[in-house]
Design a protein around this motif. Structure first.
Motif, short mmCIF file in Angstrom:
data_model
loop_
_atom_site.label_atom_id
_atom_site.label_comp_id
_atom_site.label_asym_id
_atom_site.label_seq_id
_atom_site.Cartn_x
_atom_site.Cartn_y
_atom_site.Cartn_z
N VAL A 44 23.55 -12.41 -12.17
CA VAL A 44 24.53 -11.58 -11.30
C VAL A 44 24.84 -10.15 -12.04
O VAL A 44 25.58 -9.34 -11.28
N TYR A 45 24.44 -9.87 -13.57
CA TYR A 45 24.79 -8.57 -13.95
C TYR A 45 23.76 -8.59 -15.31
O TYR A 45 23.67 -9.62 -15.94
N ILE A 46 23.63 -7.48 -15.57
CA ILE A 46 22.81 -7.21 -16.93
C ILE A 46 23.98 -6.25 -17.68
O ILE A 46 24.53 -5.23 -17.37
N LEU A 47 24.21 -7.22 -18.79
CA LEU A 47 25.10 -6.97 -19.81
C LEU A 47 24.43 -6.03 -20.55
O LEU A 47 25.08 -4.90 -21.40
N GLU A 48 23.22 -5.97 -21.14
CA GLU A 48 22.57 -5.12 -22.36
C GLU A 48 21.22 -5.26 -21.88
O GLU A 48 20.42 -6.11 -21.77
N LYS A 49 20.47 -4.04 -22.00
CA LYS A 49 18.82 -3.67 -21.83
C LYS A 49 18.32 -3.97 -23.18
O LYS A 49 18.49 -3.14 -23.90
N LYS A 50 17.61 -5.17 -23.44
CA LYS A 50 16.76 -5.36 -24.54
C LYS A 50 15.22 -4.96 -24.65
O LYS A 50 14.84 -4.67 -25.56
N HIS A 51 14.66 -5.31 -23.48
CA HIS A 51 13.39 -4.98 -23.20
C HIS A 51 13.28 -3.51 -23.47
O HIS A 51 14.03 -2.66 -22.83
N SER A 52 12.09 -2.94 -24.14
CA SER A 52 11.82 -1.66 -24.18
C SER A 52 11.50 -0.66 -22.91
O SER A 52 11.44 0.22 -22.93
N ARG A 53 11.27 -1.49 -21.82
CA ARG A 53 10.75 -1.09 -20.30
C ARG A 53 9.51 -0.26 -20.71
O ARG A 53 9.07 0.59 -19.71
N ALA A 54 8.64 -0.58 -21.63
CA ALA A 54 7.42 0.05 -21.91
C ALA A 54 6.22 -0.98 -21.79
O ALA A 54 6.59 -1.95 -22.12
N ALA A 55 5.22 -0.50 -21.35
CA ALA A 55 4.03 -1.28 -21.06
C ALA A 55 2.81 -0.44 -21.19
O ALA A 55 2.78 0.66 -21.14
N THR A 56 1.86 -1.31 -21.95
CA THR A 56 0.56 -0.65 -21.62
C THR A 56 -0.35 -1.22 -20.92
O THR A 56 -0.40 -2.34 -20.31
N THR A 141 -3.03 -1.25 -31.35
CA THR A 141 -2.00 -1.77 -32.17
C THR A 141 -0.66 -0.69 -31.99
O THR A 141 0.45 -1.29 -31.73
N GLU A 142 -1.10 0.57 -31.60
CA GLU A 142 0.20 1.27 -30.99
C GLU A 142 0.89 1.02 -29.79
O GLU A 142 2.13 0.91 -29.67
N GLY A 143 -0.11 0.40 -29.08
CA GLY A 143 0.41 -0.11 -27.48
C GLY A 143 1.50 -1.45 -28.15
O GLY A 143 2.53 -1.56 -27.38
N ILE A 144 0.94 -2.09 -28.85
CA ILE A 144 1.85 -3.42 -29.06
C ILE A 144 3.07 -3.21 -29.51
O ILE A 144 4.23 -3.60 -29.18
N LEU A 145 3.22 -1.96 -30.61
CA LEU A 145 4.32 -1.85 -31.36
C LEU A 145 5.36 -1.27 -30.35
O LEU A 145 6.56 -1.52 -30.44
N THR A 146 4.81 -0.46 -29.43
CA THR A 146 5.72 0.22 -28.61
C THR A 146 6.10 -0.66 -27.63
O THR A 146 7.40 -0.49 -27.07
N GLU A 147 5.43 -1.64 -27.04
CA GLU A 147 5.91 -2.66 -26.30
C GLU A 147 7.08 -3.34 -26.65
O GLU A 147 7.89 -3.79 -25.69
N TYR A 148 7.01 -3.70 -27.76
CA TYR A 148 7.93 -4.66 -28.38
C TYR A 148 9.05 -3.79 -29.07
O TYR A 148 9.71 -4.44 -30.04
N GLY A 149 9.02 -2.59 -28.98
CA GLY A 149 10.35 -1.71 -29.34
C GLY A 149 9.86 -1.54 -30.93
O GLY A 149 11.34 -1.42 -31.42
N VAL A 150 9.14 -1.68 -31.31
CA VAL A 150 9.33 -1.50 -33.03
C VAL A 150 8.92 -0.05 -33.28
O VAL A 150 8.13 0.56 -32.89
N ASP A 151 9.96 0.44 -34.10
CA ASP A 151 10.02 1.97 -34.50
C ASP A 151 9.05 2.20 -35.84
O ASP A 151 9.34 1.58 -36.80
N PHE A 152 7.81 2.63 -35.60
CA PHE A 152 7.02 3.13 -36.60
C PHE A 152 7.00 4.68 -36.90
O PHE A 152 6.04 4.91 -37.52
#
Length: 805
Positions: A44-56, A141-152
């Motif tokens: 019914v409502y999105i409280l917080e966006k946690k997914h990075s919204r990024a995909a490879t 590897t860069e794609g994996i890190l970006t998808e899961y929101g890892v700050d590298f």
């Protein structure tokens, strides 16, 4: 995310329900058993966006060239099929993409979703970056890190300014008056303390050394044992830019080929890392223990240590396996002049004996351990490509360190919860998911396995006692251990003031009432928060709780707190820790500057990042294994004129006819080992080379079956339509599903071969690369084919039960 729960029958899930019908069903379903119900919910409502919204994924032209969309958008196909396909504006794409789309067929891109209309199957997105060629390590590897929101990214100058600027850094003189000095002997009217033999035990390649151990004999045949943890919080003041970026990253992320650190490397690898023969600031928990592991007293405090040597797990293991052997100095790392290698050896042996007692008692008290096969790789130093892989062996040296880290974590959990019952950061492990556990219980009943799932300890005992030590029994244990891990929930950080029911504080697998993470502050921000709480506790800010000094304490206590050990039946301690207050260091506040709700929010973020880190690590392992399957150097192929060499205790891919064991991807010719790069192989020569292994069937479907590949610990699904079969038939024998496979004859003179596949069947499989980058499939070998190398023998002749203890 907010949701409105509903309970509906399985057969009615997805069907429209009126208000009256829903009322009737709610009343009706109360009488039904839980397994016949399926819970559902409506977002019914999105409280917080946690997914990075990024995909490879990959770019393609739209299929309909005459559509209006074709002139405006390209189609982005994510590699992760859970992510929707995305329309990307052509202006974001490479300039020549429309005219030369095939040039980009194997190029990996990153796309971010910006919108997704309710009435569309496709999301809208923006192309963020071109990573490079699919199937190559760094782009993937860069794609994996970006998808899961890892700050590298590199740490900013603002963050780096928080670090000590005058290098080399030394401990300020005033700091010694605030801490117990464990570097040198001291004497007083009350006691005389010999030098503490402090050392680290870590993987041979480790650079971030969080923890050190010490052990020395005291009166009456007992031991003073210390766990010393890097005082990272001293260098990370609350509210600083460094604190904020560490809190946001929350954890270091470990990939096969590198680490994405939580903190700048100056801290991780130098100032905080407990490197040998350098003075370091630490938090210590020191116990007086009997040889049987009974705690007579414990002490908490801030300390200064100087590790005398850096042992690897292999070094410690050789000491354990050779208790009377004098190990040559050239086989050991350098030891500081104040100590000898014999002294270190004695300390390791004493710690090992106590750890065995502690471990045995933990399992008697109802702990559970589900060991699953873990894959490790050897990498080529020049190319970074995997040379081989082996199942990581969990040995006595690993168990030694684990026992004392667990002991310290449990002790600190009790300490901070006693001082701050509303603001302690703890770690709980909820019981298994009920429905999945019930399904597993039903499965074991069908298979005739006498498993007891009533508690963690009962399950551990069943796994230890149900199976024998022959190859087939050990393989079945591996499969069932894997199945038992599925209902298990993730352990979670939480603030003690948020959960009202203390029964929810428990750690299911350890079967203890209180637990936390204290021992790895270099790589976990939760541990930094716990250190701050412990520092405030040592300063005497305990919320008005009364406390009593322990009647027995380690010699020369210095600044810190003692705790008498009067354990109650539930494992709690009736006498809280106390002692003279400790002056706080610059990195601490006198009281934790956070309310329970804010601390819970930090705990939630640590949970999210830890889960993402775990998934990234799994994907990194999968990436390297897929490359190993696809890119096999010629040296892997058996040749009667070449003889392999292999180091003991390592499982490397590759084998030769008539040779038992595995070896590094190199060959011995004329007594000289020739590594595969020297044989003329290069990364450009991507030759396909299948891997073979025994596997055990984990599940049987109507047209496929799942297997655990025993040599590598990977799970794969084998499809019947991919095999050269005349026919196949699915049926249930009693309650047990099975597939009967009828193979095509290899020649006209032979008749068709028949093979029955059921759960726990032991089969032989081939892992073969597919045309698509990083894709490989498992193919069942035809029955009667030449047998494979015994997967147990690949462990270097060791009994696998030792690794799964």
């Amino acid at each position: 995310m907010s949701s409105v729960p509903q309970e509906v029958r399985k057969e009615d899930a997805g069907a429209p329900v009126t208000k009256d019908e829903n009322t009737f069903m709610s009343q009706d379903t109360r009488a039904l058993p839980e397994k016949s119900l399926q819970r559902s919910a409506k977002v019914v409502y999105i409280l917080e966006k946690k997914h990075s919204r990024a995909a490879t994924g990959f770019l393609k032209l739209l299929a309909d060239k005459n559509s209006e969309l074709f002139r405006k958008y390209a189609l982005f196909s994510p590699s992760d099929h859970r992510v929707p396909r995305i329309y990307v504006p052509l202006k974001d794409c490479p300039r020549d993409f429309v005219t030369r789309p095939k040039d980009y067929a194997n190029t990996l891109f990153i796309c971010r979703i910006v919108d997704w209309k309710e009435d569309s199957n496709f999301a809208l997105g923006q192309l963020a970056k071109s990573l490079g060629q699919a199937g190559e390590i760094e782009p993937e590897t860069e794609g994996i890190l970006t998808e899961y929101g890892v700050d590298f990214s590199d740490f900013s100058s603002e963050v780096l300014e928080c670090l000590p600027q005058d290098l080399p850094w030394t401990i300020p003189p005033e700091e010694f008056s605030k801490r117990r000095d464990l570097r040198s002997p001291s004497s007083s009217k009350k006691c005389f303390r010999i030098k503490d033999c402090v050392f680290t035990i870590d993987p041979s390649t480790a650079r971030d050394l969080d923890d050190a151990l010490s052990c020395k004999p005291v009166a009456d045949g007992n031991f003073e044992v210390g766990v010393h943890i890097a005082d990272v919080s001293y260098f990370v003041p609350e509210g600083s830019s460094l604190d904020k970026v560490a809190a946001e990253r929350a954890t270091s992320v470990y990939l096969v080929q590198k680490v994405v650190p939580m903190l700048p490397r100056l801290l991780c690898e130098e100032l905080c890392s407990l490197n040998p023969m350098t003075d370091k600031l630490t938090f210590s928990v020191i116990w007086t223990l009997t040889p049987k592991g009974k705690i007579l007293s414990e002490w908490f405090g801030q300390t200064v240590i100087r590790s005398c040597t850096k042992l690897s797990y292999e070094h410690a293991q050789s000491m354990i396996e050779g208790p009377t052997r004098k190990i040559p100095e050239e086989e050991l790392p350098p030891v500081s002049p104040e100590h000898t290698s014999e002294e270190v050896h004695r300390a390791v042996l004493n710690l090992h004996r106590i750890a065995k007692e502690l471990r045995q008692q933990r399992f008697v008290d109802g702990a559970l351990r589900l060991d699953q096969l873990k894959l490790a790789f050897t990498l080529d130093h020049e190319t970074g490509l995997p040379q081989g892989c082996h199942i990581y062996e969990y040995r006595d040296s690993n168990k030694l360190v684990e026992e004392f880290m667990l002991l310290a974590n449990m002790a600190v959990a009790r300490k901070i919860h006693c001082a701050f019952p509303e603001r302690a950061l703890l770690r709980r492990h909820p019981p298994p998911q009920t429905k999945m556990l019930n399904d597993l219980v039903e499965f074991c009943d069908q298979m005739g396995l006498p498993m007891d799932f009533s508690s963690a300890g009962a399950l551990n005992k069943s796994l230890m006692e149900t199976f024998g030590d022959d190859k087939y029994s050990l393989a079945r244990k591996e499969v069932l251990t894997n199945m038992c891990s599925r209902p298990m929930q993730m352990a979670l950080y939480f603030c003690s003031g948020v959960l009202q029911d203390q029964a929810q504080f428990r750690h299911y697998a350890l079967n203890v009432p209180l637990y936390t993470h204290f021992t790895s502050p270099i790589r976990r921000f939760a541990d930094v928060l716990v250190h701050r709480l412990l520092a405030a506790t040592l300063a005497g800010h305990q919320g008005g709780l009364s406390s009593a000094r322990g009647s027995q304490a380690p010699s020369d206590p210095g600044q810190g707190h003692h705790a008498a050990q009067n354990p109650a039946k539930d494992g709690t301690h009736t006498a809280p820790a106390s002692g003279p207050p400790t002056t706080l260091c610059p990195g601490y506040r006198e009281l934790p500057d956070v309310e329970p709700e804010a601390l819970q929010k930090q705990a939630d973020h640590c949970n999210d990042r830890r889960m993402a880190s775990k998934r990234v690590q799994e994907l990194s392992t999968s990436l390297f294994f897929a490359i190993l399957v696809k890119v096999r150097p010629p040296a892997c192929r058996p040749s009667p004129s070449l003889h392999p060499t292999f180091p003991p205790g390592r499982l490397f891919t590759g084998r030769a006819p008539g040779v038992r064991g595995l070896w590094q991807l190199g060959w011995a010719l004329g007594g000289t080992c020739i590594p595969w790069p020297s044989l003329g192989w290069s990364p450009a020569m991507q030759e396909s080379g299948p891997l073979e292994s025994e596997a055990m069937v984990m599940g049987v479907l109507s047209q496929a079956f799942d297997v655990l590949v025993l040599r590598y610990g990977v799970q794969k699904r084998i499809y019947c339509n991919a095999l050269p079969l005349q026919s196949y038939r699915f049926q249930k024998v009693g309650k047990k599903p099975e597939l009967t496979l009828v193979w095509e004859p290899e020649d006209a003179e032979q008749g068709p071969a028949q093979q029955v596949v059921s759960i726990f069947s032991l089969v032989e499989v081939v892992l073969r690369a597919e045309a698509t980058a990083l894709k490989y499939s498992a193919i069942l070998k035809r029955p009667g084919t030449e047998g494979l190398l015994d997967w147990q023998d690949e462990q270097g002749g060791r009994d696998l039960a030792e690794e799964q203890d």
